[in-house]
Design a protein around this motif. Structure first.
Motif, PDB file in Angstrom:
ATOM      1  N   VAL A  31     -30.392  15.856 -42.387  1.00  0.00           N
ATOM      2  CA  VAL A  31     -29.233  15.113 -43.400  1.00  0.00           C
ATOM      3  C   VAL A  31     -30.320  14.273 -44.141  1.00  0.00           C
ATOM      4  CG1 VAL A  31     -27.547  13.302 -43.324  1.00  0.00           C
ATOM      5  CG2 VAL A  31     -27.812  14.957 -41.300  1.00  0.00           C
ATOM      6  N   LYS A  32     -31.407  13.986 -43.835  1.00  0.00           N
ATOM      7  CA  LYS A  32     -32.397  12.943 -44.551  1.00  0.00           C
ATOM      8  C   LYS A  32     -33.741  13.716 -44.496  1.00  0.00           C
ATOM      9  CE  LYS A  32     -30.539   8.731 -42.792  1.00  0.00           C
ATOM     10  NZ  LYS A  32     -30.568   7.923 -41.673  1.00  0.00           N
ATOM     11  N   GLU A  33     -34.441  13.645 -45.720  1.00  0.00           N
ATOM     12  CA  GLU A  33     -35.367  14.580 -46.090  1.00  0.00           C
ATOM     13  C   GLU A  33     -36.699  14.209 -44.956  1.00  0.00           C
ATOM     14  OE1 GLU A  33     -38.387  14.838 -49.922  1.00  0.00           O
ATOM     15  OE2 GLU A  33     -36.359  14.486 -50.121  1.00  0.00           O
ATOM     16  N   GLN A  34     -36.753  13.115 -44.649  1.00  0.00           N
ATOM     17  CA  GLN A  34     -37.904  12.491 -43.703  1.00  0.00           C
ATOM     18  C   GLN A  34     -37.708  13.067 -42.308  1.00  0.00           C
ATOM     19  OE1 GLN A  34     -35.827  10.891 -45.435  1.00  0.00           O
ATOM     20  NE2 GLN A  34     -36.733   8.691 -46.015  1.00  0.00           N
ATOM     21  N   PHE A  43     -35.158   6.226 -40.255  1.00  0.00           N
ATOM     22  CA  PHE A  43     -34.615   5.248 -41.207  1.00  0.00           C
ATOM     23  C   PHE A  43     -35.567   4.825 -42.243  1.00  0.00           C
ATOM     24  CE2 PHE A  43     -35.459   3.495 -36.828  1.00  0.00           C
ATOM     25  CZ  PHE A  43     -36.699   2.534 -37.295  1.00  0.00           C
ATOM     26  N   GLU A  44     -35.358   4.068 -43.136  1.00  0.00           N
ATOM     27  CA  GLU A  44     -35.863   3.669 -44.338  1.00  0.00           C
ATOM     28  C   GLU A  44     -36.608   2.108 -43.888  1.00  0.00           C
ATOM     29  OE1 GLU A  44     -36.157   4.612 -47.847  1.00  0.00           O
ATOM     30  OE2 GLU A  44     -35.137   6.582 -46.837  1.00  0.00           O
ATOM     31  N   GLU A  45     -35.890   1.400 -43.105  1.00  0.00           N
ATOM     32  CA  GLU A  45     -36.458   0.064 -42.850  1.00  0.00           C
ATOM     33  C   GLU A  45     -37.986   0.133 -42.243  1.00  0.00           C
ATOM     34  OE1 GLU A  45     -33.589   1.383 -42.067  1.00  0.00           O
ATOM     35  OE2 GLU A  45     -31.937  -0.006 -41.948  1.00  0.00           O
ATOM     36  N   VAL A  48     -28.892   4.043 -33.690  1.00  0.00           N
ATOM     37  CA  VAL A  48     -30.318   4.282 -34.307  1.00  0.00           C
ATOM     38  C   VAL A  48     -30.038   5.624 -34.824  1.00  0.00           C
ATOM     39  CG1 VAL A  48     -32.698   5.152 -33.961  1.00  0.00           C
ATOM     40  CG2 VAL A  48     -31.776   3.196 -32.259  1.00  0.00           C
ATOM     41  N   PRO A  49     -30.236   5.787 -36.244  1.00  0.00           N
ATOM     42  CA  PRO A  49     -30.045   7.177 -37.005  1.00  0.00           C
ATOM     43  C   PRO A  49     -31.004   7.988 -36.780  1.00  0.00           C
ATOM     44  CG  PRO A  49     -30.009   5.406 -38.750  1.00  0.00           C
ATOM     45  CD  PRO A  49     -30.662   4.605 -37.388  1.00  0.00           C
ATOM     46  N   LEU A  50     -30.506   9.520 -36.576  1.00  0.00           N
ATOM     47  CA  LEU A  50     -31.485  10.519 -36.035  1.00  0.00           C
ATOM     48  C   LEU A  50     -31.998  11.551 -37.178  1.00  0.00           C
ATOM     49  CD1 LEU A  50     -30.294  10.987 -32.383  1.00  0.00           C
ATOM     50  CD2 LEU A  50     -31.996   9.413 -33.152  1.00  0.00           C
ATOM     51  N   GLY A  51     -31.077  11.372 -38.358  1.00  0.00           N
ATOM     52  CA  GLY A  51     -31.415  12.074 -39.477  1.00  0.00           C
ATOM     53  C   GLY A  51     -31.058  13.354 -39.372  1.00  0.00           C
ATOM     54  N   GLU A  68     -24.327  13.137 -39.213  1.00  0.00           N
ATOM     55  CA  GLU A  68     -25.661  12.593 -39.068  1.00  0.00           C
ATOM     56  C   GLU A  68     -25.636  12.246 -37.321  1.00  0.00           C
ATOM     57  OE1 GLU A  68     -27.584   9.354 -40.983  1.00  0.00           O
ATOM     58  OE2 GLU A  68     -29.653   9.878 -39.772  1.00  0.00           O
ATOM     59  N   TYR A  69     -26.524  12.770 -36.717  1.00  0.00           N
ATOM     60  CA  TYR A  69     -26.884  11.976 -35.151  1.00  0.00           C
ATOM     61  C   TYR A  69     -27.062  10.821 -35.158  1.00  0.00           C
ATOM     62  CZ  TYR A  69     -26.889  16.898 -32.735  1.00  0.00           C
ATOM     63  OH  TYR A  69     -26.838  18.020 -32.080  1.00  0.00           O
ATOM     64  N   MET A  70     -26.186   9.939 -34.379  1.00  0.00           N
ATOM     65  CA  MET A  70     -26.811   8.495 -34.243  1.00  0.00           C
ATOM     66  C   MET A  70     -26.899   8.075 -32.960  1.00  0.00           C
ATOM     67  SD  MET A  70     -26.270   7.393 -37.497  1.00  0.00           S
ATOM     68  CE  MET A  70     -26.162   5.859 -37.435  1.00  0.00           C
ATOM     69  N   ALA A  71     -27.810   7.572 -32.357  1.00  0.00           N
ATOM     70  CA  ALA A  71     -28.316   7.084 -30.893  1.00  0.00           C
ATOM     71  C   ALA A  71     -27.495   5.868 -30.827  1.00  0.00           C
ATOM     72  CB  ALA A  71     -29.791   7.617 -30.488  1.00  0.00           C
ATOM     73  N   PRO A  72     -26.578   5.740 -30.126  1.00  0.00           N
ATOM     74  CA  PRO A  72     -26.406   4.041 -29.576  1.00  0.00           C
ATOM     75  C   PRO A  72     -27.350   3.644 -28.464  1.00  0.00           C
ATOM     76  CG  PRO A  72     -24.481   5.519 -29.289  1.00  0.00           C
ATOM     77  CD  PRO A  72     -25.679   6.378 -29.648  1.00  0.00           C
ATOM     78  N   VAL A  73     -28.196   2.558 -28.792  1.00  0.00           N
ATOM     79  CA  VAL A  73     -28.981   2.193 -27.825  1.00  0.00           C
ATOM     80  C   VAL A  73     -28.811   0.926 -27.340  1.00  0.00           C
ATOM     81  CG1 VAL A  73     -31.601   2.013 -27.298  1.00  0.00           C
ATOM     82  CG2 VAL A  73     -30.815   3.967 -28.658  1.00  0.00           C
ATOM     83  N   THR A  74     -28.788   0.423 -25.954  1.00  0.00           N
ATOM     84  CA  THR A  74     -28.764  -0.981 -25.744  1.00  0.00           C
ATOM     85  C   THR A  74     -30.191  -1.333 -25.102  1.00  0.00           C
ATOM     86  OG1 THR A  74     -26.528  -0.540 -24.793  1.00  0.00           O
ATOM     87  CG2 THR A  74     -27.597  -2.593 -23.942  1.00  0.00           C
ATOM     88  N   ASN A  75     -30.745  -2.487 -25.558  1.00  0.00           N
ATOM     89  CA  ASN A  75     -31.736  -2.870 -24.868  1.00  0.00           C
ATOM     90  C   ASN A  75     -31.501  -3.715 -23.837  1.00  0.00           C
ATOM     91  OD1 ASN A  75     -34.228  -4.348 -24.591  1.00  0.00           O
ATOM     92  ND2 ASN A  75     -34.090  -5.467 -26.252  1.00  0.00           N
ATOM     93  N   VAL A  76     -31.903  -3.375 -22.610  1.00  0.00           N
ATOM     94  CA  VAL A  76     -31.693  -3.785 -21.315  1.00  0.00           C
ATOM     95  C   VAL A  76     -32.842  -4.740 -20.930  1.00  0.00           C
ATOM     96  CG1 VAL A  76     -29.925  -2.190 -20.517  1.00  0.00           C
ATOM     97  CG2 VAL A  76     -32.384  -1.923 -20.141  1.00  0.00           C
TER      98      VAL A  76
END
Ligand SMILES: O=c1ccn([C@H]2C[C@H](O)[C@@H](COP(=O)(O)OP(=O)(O)OP(=O)(O)O)O2)c(=O)[nH]1
Length: 166
Positions: free
Chosen positions: A9-12, A31-33, A46-49, A87-95
């Motif tokens: 979905v994204k070039e990188q 991601f770009e950031e 977290v986008p997976l592209g 686009e696949y998105m990974a919902p991630v929780t910081n425990v």
């Protein structure tokens, strides 16, 4: 369709791969950031592209990798439908009790030791989760009365929550 099709979905983005004997396709952040920071006990997407297409007899489940789960990145949701083309998105929780940054190496290298001590770092370059394909059972669905349902033979019946005494 005895195949899973992957597209960037994204070039990188990195096209997911797996060895034959591995259960899951490794999925990488995209991601770009410079980094994504997840505060303690919060969840970020977290986008997976990548996007996919596969047969409707399968479902793809996002799961932690050994190395992400053991760093306190807990995978949420994670049901990818065969017909999903976004686009696949990974919902991630910081425990953890510290913020964690999924950060690019060249940026981490510019941080002071003091800054690094305040946070946990998960390398951007590593797969953040894995996608496990499972066969979807195909069952017809029918509504019946509760009385009729109770007539269907069962060892457990309505026993629950410790009723077996085991
Ligand atoms: O962790 C996840 C969960 C879902 N999805 C994508 C793929 C999935 O096929 C689609 C819809 O997910 P789901 O059906 O679980 O979401 P919903 O909350 O039930 O929304 P919808 O009304 O879109 O079905 O979102 C992801 O990228 N990551």
């Amino acid at each position: 369709m005895n195949k899973i099709y992957w597209a960037k979905v994204k070039e990188q983005a990195i096209i997911p791969t797996k060895r034959e004997e591995d259960a899951g396709y490794d999925l990488y952040p995209c991601f770009e950031e410079d980094y994504i920071e997840i505060a303690p006990l919060t969840t970020k997407l977290v986008p997976l592209g990548v996007a996919s297409a596969f047969d409707a007899n399968y479902v793809l489940i996002l799961k932690e990798r050994g190395s992400s789960g053991t760093k306190g990145l807990a995978q949420r949701s994670g049901v990818i439908d065969s017909g999903y083309r976004g686009e696949y998105m990974a919902p991630v929780t910081n425990v953890n009790n510290k913020p964690i940054r999924i950060a690019k190496k060249e940026v981490v290298d510019t941080w002071s030791d003091y800054e690094k001590e305040q946070i946990l770092i998960y390398p951007y370059e590593k797969a953040i989760c894995q996608g496990v394909l499972l066969v979807m059972p195909s069952l017809e669905s029918e509504e019946i009365s509760y009385e009729a349902l109770q007539q269907i033979e069962s060892q457990r019946g309505s026993g629950r929550l410790g009723s077996s005494g085991k």
